[in-house]
Design an enzyme around this catalytic site. Structure first.
Site, PDB file in Angstrom:
ATOM      1  CD  GLU A 181     -11.023  -7.304  18.222  1.00  0.00           C
ATOM      2  OE1 GLU A 181     -11.265  -7.192  19.434  1.00  0.00           O
ATOM      3  OE2 GLU A 181     -11.424  -6.533  17.352  1.00  0.00           O
TER       4      GLU A 181
ATOM      5  CG  HIS B  45      -2.078  -0.994   1.071  1.00  0.00           C
ATOM      6  ND1 HIS B  45      -2.884  -1.373   2.135  1.00  0.00           N
ATOM      7  CD2 HIS B  45      -2.539  -1.693   0.003  1.00  0.00           C
ATOM      8  CE1 HIS B  45      -3.768  -2.267   1.714  1.00  0.00           C
ATOM      9  NE2 HIS B  45      -3.582  -2.478   0.427  1.00  0.00           N
TER      10      HIS B  45
ATOM     11  CB  CYS C 106       6.535  12.826 -10.200  1.00  0.00           C
ATOM     12  SG  CYS C 106       6.149  14.089 -11.417  1.00  0.00           S
TER      13      CYS C 106
ATOM     14  CB  CYS D 214       9.056  16.228 -10.285  1.00  0.00           C
ATOM     15  SG  CYS D 214       9.807  14.639 -10.654  1.00  0.00           S
TER      16      CYS D 214
END
Ligand code: BJW
Ligand code: ZN
Length: 243
Positions: free
Chosen positions: A209, A113, A121, A140
């Site tokens: 859990e 991710h 860019c 950039c």
């Protein structure tokens, strides 16, 4: 163990592994999505609508990552130890955009991710290391154009990174371990089924859990990651057996 034995391990991690390092999860009662609507910060549409607001959301989380008290915990350290000592391949696929796995010493790591400490860019597609704040004014360093720098984060509706490499690893592993993830977000939530169905891998859930996908795992251990993960890794290294 013979060289031919398949003992490859794939570990999927989520926000729960970094909770005890001081970073919020997403869907817990005190999580990020309880404070901000994901539609306002984690979609390409949100960035197009409000780039400064989205930059500020990620700038503040990037700053938090630099704070002295956010550091890898015993669970990150245990996975780095597993990679160093296991007589076979160990691949960590993390959904986390923090850098705690690499800071703990993990090397074979995929950030599916994206990463807080990188920028992309939108004009030329280059990915750059980026540890400070980001804004619409940034230029950039590769193509020289302004206005295109965005967080190197996979937002909803975008394709996660390195999926071919991840699926190839899932299709050849003997053990799939999922740690600190709620099993709400695809394609990561489907990895357990993929590993089970393609190679009959042994599947283990380590979480605070039972997750949404808890019934899909053959083995499970519940409790805080800093307790459950080191204990599990210790047993794995002791027995040398994936199941
Ligand atoms: C502890 C603990 C402790 C706490 N110890 N444990 C309908 C059906 C199926 C799929 C879809 C659908 N509609 C849309 C989709 C696709 C969509 C999706 O899955 N949506 C769902 C919400 C349904 N997925 C996508 O869009 C993905 N892309 C994609 O599918 O591409 C293909 C495609 C492309 C184009 C067109 C069509 C298809 C991209 C997903 C991007 C996710 N991005 C985020 C945010 C960006 C990063 C950031 O801002 O930081 O990534 S969302 C957020 O969720 C973040 C996380 O990586 C991700 C997963 O969360 P995670 O890690 O599981 O955290 P939590 O909080 O949910 O869970 C924490 C767990 O830890 C809990 O279980 C706790 O109990 C536990 N815990 N303390 C141990 N101490
Ligand atoms: Zn560029």
């Amino acid at each position: 163990m013979s060289a031919e034995t398949n003992n490859a391990i794939v570990v999927l991690t989520g926000a729960g592994i970094s909770k005890e390092s001081g970073l919020d999860t997403f869907r817990d009662a005190d999580g990020i999505w309880a404070k901000v609507r994901l539609e306002e910060v984690a979609t390409p549409e949100a960035f197009a609508r409000d780039p400064e607001g989205v930059h500020e959301f990620y700038n503040s989380r990037r700053r938090k990552l630099r704070e002295g008290d956010v550091r890898p915990n015993a669970a990150h350290a245990a996975l780095a130890r597993l990679e160093a000592e296991w007589p076979g391949s160990v691949l960590i696929v993390t959904q986390n955009v923090d850098n705690l796995h690499e800071r703990a010493g993990s090397k074979n790591l995929i950030h599916m991710h994206g990463e807080h400490v990188k920028a992309r860019c939108a004009h030329c597609g280059v990915t750059l290391v980026w540890e400070c704040d980001m804004s619409r004014d940034d230029v950039c360093a590769d193509c020289g154009r302004p206005g295109g720098m965005r967080p190197h984060i996979v937002w909803f509706g975008e394709m996660p990174l390195q999926m071919e490499r991840i699926f190839a690893a899932l299709e050849t592993c003997a053990l799939f371990v999922s740690i600190g993830t709620s099993g709400n977000v695809y394609p990561a939530a489907g990895f357990v089924q993929h590993a089970r169905l393609s190679t009959n891998a042994h599947t283990v859930e380590l979480n605070l859990e039972p997750s949404e996908s808890a019934t899909l795992f053959a083995e499970s251990h519940y409790g805080p990651a800093t307790e459950v993960v080191p204990g599990y890794v210790e047993r794995l290294l002791e027995t040398g057996q994936v199941n």
